[in-house]
Design a protein around this motif. Structure first.
Motif, PDB file in Angstrom:
ATOM      1  N   GLN A 111      36.542  51.341  40.257  1.00  0.00           N
ATOM      2  CA  GLN A 111      36.447  51.333  41.712  1.00  0.00           C
ATOM      3  C   GLN A 111      37.795  50.943  42.318  1.00  0.00           C
ATOM      4  OE1 GLN A 111      33.825  52.491  43.541  1.00  0.00           O
ATOM      5  NE2 GLN A 111      33.228  53.115  41.478  1.00  0.00           N
ATOM      6  N   ALA A 112      38.163  51.651  43.385  1.00  0.00           N
ATOM      7  CA  ALA A 112      39.446  51.413  44.044  1.00  0.00           C
ATOM      8  C   ALA A 112      39.220  51.132  45.523  1.00  0.00           C
ATOM      9  CB  ALA A 112      40.363  52.619  43.868  1.00  0.00           C
ATOM     10  N   VAL A 113      40.023  50.241  46.069  1.00  0.00           N
ATOM     11  CA  VAL A 113      39.960  49.933  47.497  1.00  0.00           C
ATOM     12  C   VAL A 113      41.125  50.623  48.201  1.00  0.00           C
ATOM     13  CG1 VAL A 113      40.071  48.131  49.248  1.00  0.00           C
ATOM     14  CG2 VAL A 113      38.799  47.737  47.119  1.00  0.00           C
ATOM     15  N   VAL A 114      40.793  51.442  49.198  1.00  0.00           N
ATOM     16  CA  VAL A 114      41.791  52.165  49.985  1.00  0.00           C
ATOM     17  C   VAL A 114      42.002  51.425  51.306  1.00  0.00           C
ATOM     18  CG1 VAL A 114      42.408  54.369  51.030  1.00  0.00           C
ATOM     19  CG2 VAL A 114      40.997  54.327  48.958  1.00  0.00           C
ATOM     20  N   LEU A 115      43.251  51.187  51.624  1.00  0.00           N
ATOM     21  CA  LEU A 115      43.628  50.483  52.852  1.00  0.00           C
ATOM     22  C   LEU A 115      44.640  51.322  53.632  1.00  0.00           C
ATOM     23  CD1 LEU A 115      44.258  46.917  51.380  1.00  0.00           C
ATOM     24  CD2 LEU A 115      42.270  47.618  52.705  1.00  0.00           C
ATOM     25  N   PRO A 116      44.837  51.008  54.908  1.00  0.00           N
ATOM     26  CA  PRO A 116      45.908  51.676  55.649  1.00  0.00           C
ATOM     27  C   PRO A 116      47.266  51.364  55.012  1.00  0.00           C
ATOM     28  CG  PRO A 116      44.413  50.539  57.143  1.00  0.00           C
ATOM     29  CD  PRO A 116      44.056  50.095  55.759  1.00  0.00           C
ATOM     30  N   ALA A 117      48.201  52.304  55.108  1.00  0.00           N
ATOM     31  CA  ALA A 117      49.549  52.082  54.572  1.00  0.00           C
ATOM     32  C   ALA A 117      50.127  50.787  55.132  1.00  0.00           C
ATOM     33  CB  ALA A 117      50.447  53.261  54.937  1.00  0.00           C
ATOM     34  N   GLY A 118      50.732  49.997  54.269  1.00  0.00           N
ATOM     35  CA  GLY A 118      51.314  48.728  54.685  1.00  0.00           C
ATOM     36  C   GLY A 118      50.409  47.532  54.528  1.00  0.00           C
ATOM     37  N   LYS A 122      44.689  41.332  47.085  1.00  0.00           N
ATOM     38  CA  LYS A 122      44.809  41.027  45.662  1.00  0.00           C
ATOM     39  C   LYS A 122      43.451  40.981  44.975  1.00  0.00           C
ATOM     40  CE  LYS A 122      49.180  38.499  45.984  1.00  0.00           C
ATOM     41  NZ  LYS A 122      49.895  37.207  45.738  1.00  0.00           N
ATOM     42  N   THR A 123      42.400  40.632  45.734  1.00  0.00           N
ATOM     43  CA  THR A 123      41.041  40.585  45.193  1.00  0.00           C
ATOM     44  C   THR A 123      40.080  41.073  46.260  1.00  0.00           C
ATOM     45  OG1 THR A 123      40.487  38.350  45.977  1.00  0.00           O
ATOM     46  CG2 THR A 123      41.696  38.515  43.886  1.00  0.00           C
ATOM     47  N   ALA A 201      39.295  47.657  40.524  1.00  0.00           N
ATOM     48  CA  ALA A 201      38.444  46.737  39.767  1.00  0.00           C
ATOM     49  C   ALA A 201      38.746  46.846  38.272  1.00  0.00           C
ATOM     50  CB  ALA A 201      36.982  47.059  40.035  1.00  0.00           C
ATOM     51  N   ASP A 202      38.490  45.777  37.537  1.00  0.00           N
ATOM     52  CA  ASP A 202      38.732  45.769  36.093  1.00  0.00           C
ATOM     53  C   ASP A 202      37.639  46.522  35.327  1.00  0.00           C
ATOM     54  OD1 ASP A 202      41.056  44.226  36.318  1.00  0.00           O
ATOM     55  OD2 ASP A 202      39.913  42.341  36.276  1.00  0.00           O
ATOM     56  N   GLU A 203      36.419  46.464  35.845  1.00  0.00           N
ATOM     57  CA  GLU A 203      35.279  47.021  35.108  1.00  0.00           C
ATOM     58  C   GLU A 203      35.331  48.538  35.084  1.00  0.00           C
ATOM     59  OE1 GLU A 203      30.381  46.727  35.073  1.00  0.00           O
ATOM     60  OE2 GLU A 203      31.565  45.536  36.478  1.00  0.00           O
TER      61      GLU A 203
END
Length: 247
Positions: A111-118, A122-123, A201-203
């Motif tokens: 699983q990946a978290v997408v954020l606005p550029a900039g 960390k968790t 995520a690590d899993e």
């Protein structure tokens, strides 16, 4: 003599006649999960999963007809026999294995978290108090809830709608499978350069093709196809086509 001639004619007819048609399976795919499952310019299913299945069929001797089916009806359809296979980036989970049979794993994701550029985190705990979007019924939503972080979770029928709200400032983050995240961050023309993947995520999770409980014969055919595609290296070619070269 006459009998021999008749037998020879029958044999010739069988040899010259059309070959037996390959077995065809109806495949349900929610084409809102690019680049794994998506629609082309003519609204026909395409993507990693479609190419992978067709390569499997060529290797294992079956054909597929891929249909675009909404996620909320996709599992009910395979359970009642409307479709033979679900090919829709379905993560193999213990809960799902109680209700369905799965092929061998064919793709690994996180699983990946997408954020606005900039923006960065960390968790998952760094999302506390934020609005986080994802596609309804997907493992991204499950992971976010399991993290037990005080976030405002927004569920969407289509991950693309969540990404639109992220770009438009109506969400703070979107959580989804990492190949989908990479597509929106790096390849989709109207979002590339506007977003970044800040956390994975690590899993590990594994996609499998889903079939009705008890379809052991079909699982065997799918596993034969998966093994052949991996052995030939065709899986790497398909991945490079849709996901780009791996580092």
């Amino acid at each position: 003599m006459f009998r021999r001639v008749i037998l020879a004619l029958i044999t010739l007819a069988l040899l010259c006649g059309p070959a037996a048609a390959a077995e065809k399976f109806i495949v349900a795919s929610d084409c809102t999960w690019p680049p794994m499952e998506m629609l082309d310019a003519n609204k026909q299913p395409e993507g990693f999963s479609t190419d992978y299945l067709r390569a499997m069929g060529k290797a294992a001797g079956f054909e597929v007809e891929v249909r675009n089916i909404a996620w909320d009806g996709i599992f009910g359809g395979v359970a009642t026999g409307q479709y033979d296979i679900v090919a829709s980036s379905v993560t193999i989970t213990p809960e799902r294995e109680k209700q369905f049979d799965f092929s061998a794993p064919y793709y690994e994701v996180v699983q990946a978290v997408v954020l606005p550029a900039g923006k960065s985190i960390k968790t998952l705990a760094d999302l506390k108090g934020k609005k986080v979007g994802g596609q309804i019924g997907t493992t991204g939503i499950f992971v976010m809830r399991k993290a037990n972080v005080n976030v405002d979770i927004k569920e969407y029928d289509d991950v693309g709608l969540a990404i639109q709200d992220l770009v438009g400032g109506r969400l703070d983050a979107v959580i989804c499978d990492d190949p989908v995240a990479m597509y929106y961050v790096n390849k989709k023309p109207d979002t590339a350069g506007k977003l970044n993947i800040s956390f994975k995520a690590d899993e590990k999770e594994y996609y499998g093709f889903t079939v009705r409980k008890g379809r052991k014969d079909l699982v065997e055919k799918l596993n034969k196809g998966i093994a052949a595609v991996k052995a030939s290296g065709e899986d790497r070619k398909i991945a490079e086509k849709w996901l780009g070269k791996s580092n």
